[in-house]
Design an enzyme around this catalytic site. Structure first.
Site, mmCIF file in Angstrom:
data_model
loop_
_atom_site.group_PDB
_atom_site.id
_atom_site.type_symbol
_atom_site.label_atom_id
_atom_site.label_comp_id
_atom_site.label_asym_id
_atom_site.label_seq_id
_atom_site.Cartn_x
_atom_site.Cartn_y
_atom_site.Cartn_z
ATOM 1 N N SER A 9 0.784 -1.349 0.018
ATOM 2 C CA SER A 9 -0.154 -0.047 -0.075
ATOM 3 C C SER A 9 0.965 1.180 0.076
ATOM 4 C CB SER A 9 -0.941 -0.048 1.378
ATOM 5 O OG SER A 9 -1.531 1.254 1.291
ATOM 6 N N TYR A 53 -0.771 -0.710 10.342
ATOM 7 C CA TYR A 53 -0.935 -1.103 8.849
ATOM 8 C C TYR A 53 0.121 -0.578 7.995
ATOM 9 C CZ TYR A 53 -3.387 -1.037 4.212
ATOM 10 O OH TYR A 53 -3.568 -1.410 2.936
ATOM 11 N N LYS A 77 2.700 -3.096 5.872
ATOM 12 C CA LYS A 77 2.737 -3.000 4.546
ATOM 13 C C LYS A 77 4.156 -2.499 3.912
ATOM 14 C CE LYS A 77 -1.099 -4.446 2.913
ATOM 15 N NZ LYS A 77 -1.322 -5.689 2.240
#
Length: 273
Positions: free
Chosen positions: A153, A166, A170
């Site tokens: 991401s 997150y 990622k």
């Protein structure tokens, strides 16, 4: 003739959203696909959609974070379709908080699904790939190029406020991708990542809601005003669709990308951080 005829693919988190579109795209080009989802019904629906379009698919239901899942996922490909050529590590979700409010449970859950699960799946795949390569070499046959595409991401390439867990997971995926590209080059395996920007899925389109992840109610959605502001920053002027996201993954599965490895393809409509 499809560009992926004869290939066998596993796609984690492919009962819904981007993962579903990836499974459908690969299958439409001739790949036999193992579909995975937490829940049986979405996986069943994706398999049915593949079959309705003339493709071949089976499901492997379960959480990618469960002990033993990775081995079962890989073995399903071997048992049902006779091998493994394409690995797409896609499964995941977000569980956001600013760092002072983020719990250990939030941190661990997101790192487990986004980083530990792909590591486990790739680890489980190594003996299968290694054995297939040895068999081909012993028979004097060419070793086909296999593909790994790990989903990252722009939170992993540039960070995102409220997403320390997150963003870290990622970013870790990018390190895993580069390491495996160096380890598995000898097997003629390319290992790349796709970093998505704003893609319109159930995790972003709901203005305020929750999803159930193994009994936990996780808040999802983006404030509509914030979503509109985000789209204005994108040169193409809009968020991407799951089908467009799947197209970026497909590019790295094509034979034409056989000499592309250890790379991160940003799929963000021209926006990059």
């Amino acid at each position: 003739m499809g560009t992926l005829d004869g290939k066998v693919a596993i796609v984690s988190g492919s009962g819904r959203g981007i993962g579903r579109e990836i499974a459908l795209k690969l299958a439409s080009e001739g790949a036999k696909v193992v579909v995975n989802d937490l829940d049986a019904e979405p996986a069943k629906e994706t398999v049915a959609a593949v079959e309705a379009a003339g493709g071949q698919a089976v499901s492997c239901v379960g959480s990618v974070t469960e002990d033993g899942f990775a081995e079962r996922f890989v073995q399903t490909a071997v048992d049902e379709f006779g091998g493994l050529d394409i690995i797409i590590n896609n499964a995941g979700y977000t569980w956001d908080s600013v760092i002072q409010k983020m719990t250990d449970e939030q941190w661990d859950a997101i790192l487990d699904v986004h980083l530990k699960a792909p590591f486990r799946i790739l680890r489980a795949a190594q003996p299968v790939i290694s054995a297939a390569v040895k068999q081909a070499k012993d028979a004097g046959e060419p070793v086909p190029c296999r593909k790994v595409v790990n989903i990252s991401s722009m939170a992993g390439t540039g960070g995102n406020a409220g997403q320390a867990n997150y963003s870290s997971g990622k970013a870790g995926v990018l390190g895993l991708t580069k390491a495996l590209a160096k380890e598995w080059g000898r097997y003629n395996v390319t290992v790349n990542a796709v970093a998505f920007g704003l893609i319109k899925t159930r995790l972003t389109e709901a203005p305020a809601g929750t999803i159930d992840v193994q009994g936990k109610e996780i808040k999802v959605g983006v404030n509509p005003n914030l979503l509109a502001a985000m789209e204005q920053m994108i040169p193409l002027g809009r968020g991407g669709t799951p089908a467009e996201a799947a197209g970026a993954v497909y590019l790295l599965c094509l034979p034409e990308s056989d000499y592309v490895s250890a790379q991160t393809l940003v799929c963000g409509g021209g926006f990059n951080i």
